[in-house]
Write a protein that holds these residues in place. Structure first.
Motif: not given
Length: 529
Positions: A250-258
């Motif tokens: 989820d952290g990777i996905v959040k980083a990608a969305e940022s």
């Protein structure tokens, strides 16, 4: 369903089967152990991979990670590092909850199996001993019966023979009676031993062996249950880290969305904006009409007295960009970076100067904090002489004050360059104006002097007629002179303007080789004239 009743005669096969069960358990332990090694190796490789792609400190690569896409990549590397940590947790939990536990259980199982089969062998040896006693008594009874039968036949033969004396007949009769008695004793002994053997055999097959085999069956069933529990634990250890691994993902996905592409585009503008104005339209030159060709004021052909035409872009001569670009390429080729960053485009130069001013400000603040600390310590020593000698801090205090003065002079120098380059840049945003306003107000004399030199009408050679390279050198030389002379020097006007053909040795040695050759050629032509 009991092994004691169903497998009463399979002692050897049960022994082999239970040994196979222990081997299977050890095989499971070995499997889990190799899995833990794989998890550790995988975690180590993930950590090394994450570390390999981390930006190195104080490097150009670290500067590139100001973009949101690169920050997202760094976040991904950090999450993968945490991801690797969860695989280490899997390895540790499997080692502690399965391998150690099963290894201890295997040792206990081996001892229990050994004890049960030892009791079985002991019962087996006892029944075999009873069987041997029975066989021995049976053979003795058989032998005694045969001997008694032969003695009886011999007595009857002697009793029927008239030629045999009465004494011999009596002796044969007594011998027959003795043999008969021995046969009777053997019979009684054989009967007793047979009864005892039957009792022992019944106990062996209906009590001892069933009890021993029942214990072995229970032991084997516990082993099977233990394998099942270990397999559940094996799955649970993996299941426990799934939520944390999910958070890492989820952290990777959040980083990608940022990731913000517009912000990254703006950062590219800030990183590479030169500050130059684009060239204007090229004027039409009519060669059908005689016209006076305009020669660029600061072109090299003008200094040689040649009349080559020079195209103009929107009223600004093309030659004005050439010396800066040429100088920039030469500086990069020679690997030399001027102290005032004059090899950079205006906007990039302003950023570098601003960065240098900020660094010097931090150093000054650090030195001032150190000076305040030494001053406080000196006051403490003055009030309490037993704690230390106040005079011992004078040298350190003077050294720190000297460092502060040097840093201030250095800051003034870079602030003057910063004010100068901001004065040359075209109109910028309001934020940039506010940022540079401080430096414009701090050092107006230095900037005005350089501007005065450029616009001085009384000089035989004006600064605007020189190349930008010489302008930078002249202004830098002026600022260095004022910095060494002190604040009072800023109120004086520079009476001497350096000619492009007369310059200091330091400026000459720092000049690129190509420009030195050009200036030497100009000198020779002036001497011939």
């Amino acid at each position: 369903m009991s092994w004691g009743t169903e497998l009463w005669d399979q002692f050897d096969n049960l022994e082999k089967h239970t040994q196979w069960g222990i081997d299977t358990l050890e095989k499971c332990i070995k499997f889990v152990k190799e899995r833990t090694e794989i998890e550790l190796s995988y975690a180590k490789q993930l950590r090394n991979l994450s570390k390999k792609y981390q930006p190195k400190k104080n490097s150009k690569e670290e500067e590139e990670y100001k973009y949101t896409s690169c920050k997202a990549f760094i976040s991904t590397l950090n999450e993968m590092n945490d991801y690797a940590g969860q695989h280490e947790v899997i390895s540790e939990n499997m080692a502690s909850q399965i391998i150690v536990d099963l290894a201890r259980y295997v040792q206990e199982l081996k001892q229990e199996r050994k004890s049960n089969f030892h009791d079985g062998r002991k019962a087996q040896q006892h029944i075999e001993t009873c069987w041997k006693q029975l066989e021995s008594s049976k053979r003795r009874f058989e032998r005694d019966c045969k001997e008694a039968d032969r003695a009886q036949q011999y007595f009857e033969k002697m009793d029927a023979d008239i030629n045999v004396t009465k004494a011999d007949v009596e002796k044969a009769r007594q011998q027959a009676q003795i043999r008969h008695q021995m046969a009777e004793d053997s019979k009684a002994d054989y009967s007793s031993i047979l009864q005892k053997f039957n009792h022992e055999q019944h106990e062996y097959y209906h009590t001892h062996i069933p009890n021993i085999f029942q214990k072995i069956q229970e032991m084997e069933e516990r082993r099977i249950v233990r394998i099942g529990e270990s397999m559940k634990t094996y799955a649970e250890v993996d299941r426990q880290v799934i939520p944390i691994i999910g958070k890492c993902l989820d952290g990777i996905v959040k980083a990608a969305e940022s990731i913000d592409q517009k912000n990254d585009s703006q950062l590219v503008i800030e990183a590479y904006k030169s500050g130059f104005e684009p060239p204007g339209d090229i004027e039409f030159e009519d060669y059908t009409q005689p016209m006076k060709r305009t020669v660029s004021d600061n072109s090299l052909s003008n200094s040689r007295g040649e009349g080559k035409p020079d195209l103009k872009f929107g009223g600004k001569s093309k030659g004005k960009l050439w010396p800066f670009i040429k100088k920039n390429k030469l500086s990069l080729k020679l690997g030399a970076t001027p102290e005032d960053f004059s090899n950079l485009p205006p906007e990039q130069r302003r950023k570098k100067l601003q960065q240098k001013v900020d660094e010097l400000s931090k150093e000054i603040q650090k030195e001032m904090d150190q000076r305040d600390a030494i001053t406080k310590m000196k006051d403490v020593y003055l009030k309490n002489p037993q704690m230390g000698d106040p005079a011992s801090l004078d040298h350190k205090l003077a050294e720190v004050s000297q460092n502060i003065e040097k840093l201030r002079l250095e800051t003034q120098k870079f602030e003057a360059w910063l004010a100068e380059v901001e004065g040359r840049l075209p109109a910028r945003s309001e934020q940039a104006r506010r940022q540079s306003g401080l430096y414009d107000s701090q050092n107006p004399p230095t900037v005005n002097n350089c501007a005065q030199d450029r616009e001085s009408p009384d000089g035989s050679v004006r600064m605007k007629e020189r190349s930008p390279w010489l302008k930078e050198k002249h202004c830098m030389s002026s600022r260095k002179t004022k910095a060494m002379a002190g604040p009072a020097f800023g109120e004086m006007k520079m009476k001497r303007v350096m000619s492009p053909l007369r310059m200091s040795k330091s400026v000459w040695t720092k000049m690129p080789k190509v420009l030195r050759l050009i200036f030497n050629t100009i000198k020779k032509k002036n001497k011939k004239k």
